[in-house]
Design a protein around this motif. Structure first.
Motif: not given
Length: 302
Positions: A119-132
């Motif tokens: 799919l060639s996404f060029k950005i990766v997003k990580f939310e690592v929070s303890t809430g969600s």
């Protein structure tokens, strides 16, 4: 002045996970966790249902003279990878999209190949929070540990921009020193830290400390949701302006990115106010506004 919103969410379905378990729609834009906790107006009424479509986002953007947007994801709404990919394909001149994944997935290699090679996404997003985020339904893990290092290394190898939300100041996921060590291991990869470290106005010293540690040549900070993270406050959000002043003084205007975190914040105020609290302030000169509202995001994401 041209504008790029660096923090926007599409929602095909509410399919989130968090510390309360799975999060699912119960109608009228509301949702409920498995724990029984209700999240009211998770999708504000203005969207008219249970989705936030690309066309609805574009309408808001056009009404506010926003040229482009960065489509991010997280556990709160549930990953929307395919929906985001389709939106970017349909409107490539308006959107760029980030993909998200759970690094604990057994078939992680297949997921990575599909998202970032096919799919060639060029950005990766990580939310690592303890809430969600990642640490809401997995154990607390070090941001410079083996699991996250695999994610950084893959992103570095593929030339991805790494967007990370480390949660609220004071939580177990707010690991600024560990994040600094991880970033230093990947000096050629662009990192974007969400919400200017998500520090309330009562912890100004921690904001300064965190920004000092992360003042690095490959790190930027988005300003999404600051009017509410720095609350309680009302327009023109002087608390948020104060935090942005600190950010500008420490990391410089060239490291800050305008962002809103729509749709959820629209249940509290208008998009116009989220633009104007910064655009109409004396905090920034015209050159600094140009950088924060447009140029920096162009350089990082486009």
């Amino acid at each position: 002045m041209k504008i790029i919103d660096s923090h926007v969410h599409l929602v095909q379905y509410i399919a989130g996970t968090g510390s309360g378990g799975e999060l699912r729609s119960i109608g009228n834009g509301d949702a409920i966790y498995a724990s029984g906790e209700v999240v009211p107006q998770m999708i504000p009424p203005m969207f008219g249902g249970e989705q936030v479509t690309p066309e609805q986002i574009l309408k808001i953007m056009d009404e506010n003279e926003v040229e482009k947007a960065v489509l991010l994801q997280g556990n709160y709404y549930g990953f929307q990878n395919i929906y985001t990919h389709e939106a970017v394909k349909r409107y490539p001149d308006r959107f760029v999209g980030a993909a998200s994944y759970d690094p604990f997935s057994r078939n992680k290699d297949k997921i990575l190949k599909h998202l970032f090679e096919e799919l060639s996404f060029k950005i990766v997003k990580f939310e690592v929070s303890t809430g969600s985020g990642l640490m809401s339904n997995h154990h607390t893990l070090p941001l410079d540990g083996e699991i996250m290092e695999e994610a950084y290394s893959y992103a570095d190898e593929k030339g991805l921009v790494f967007v990370i939300d480390i949660g609220k100041c004071g939580s177990e996921s707010w690991q600024v020193e560990a994040l600094r060590r991880a970033i230093l291991n990947h000096p050629n990869m662009k990192f974007v830290v969400c919400h200017l470290l998500a520090v309330s106005t009562t912890d100004e010293d921690k904001l300064k400390w965190g920004l000092d540690l992360l003042t690095l040549p490959n790190v930027w900070f988005d300003l999404a949701s600051l009017p509410h993270i720095c609350g309680p406050d009302t327009y023109p959000y002087e608390n948020a302006r104060r935090s942005i002043q600190i950010g500008k003084d420490i990391v410089g205007a060239e490291r800050l990115l305008f962002g809103t975190d729509i749709p959820s914040v629209l249940k509290r105020d208008t998009y116009k106010n989220y633009v104007n609290f910064l655009m109409d302030s004396n905090l920034l000169n015209e050159q600094e506004k140009k950088k924060i509202f447009y140029d920096n995001a162009c350089n990082v994401f486009f």
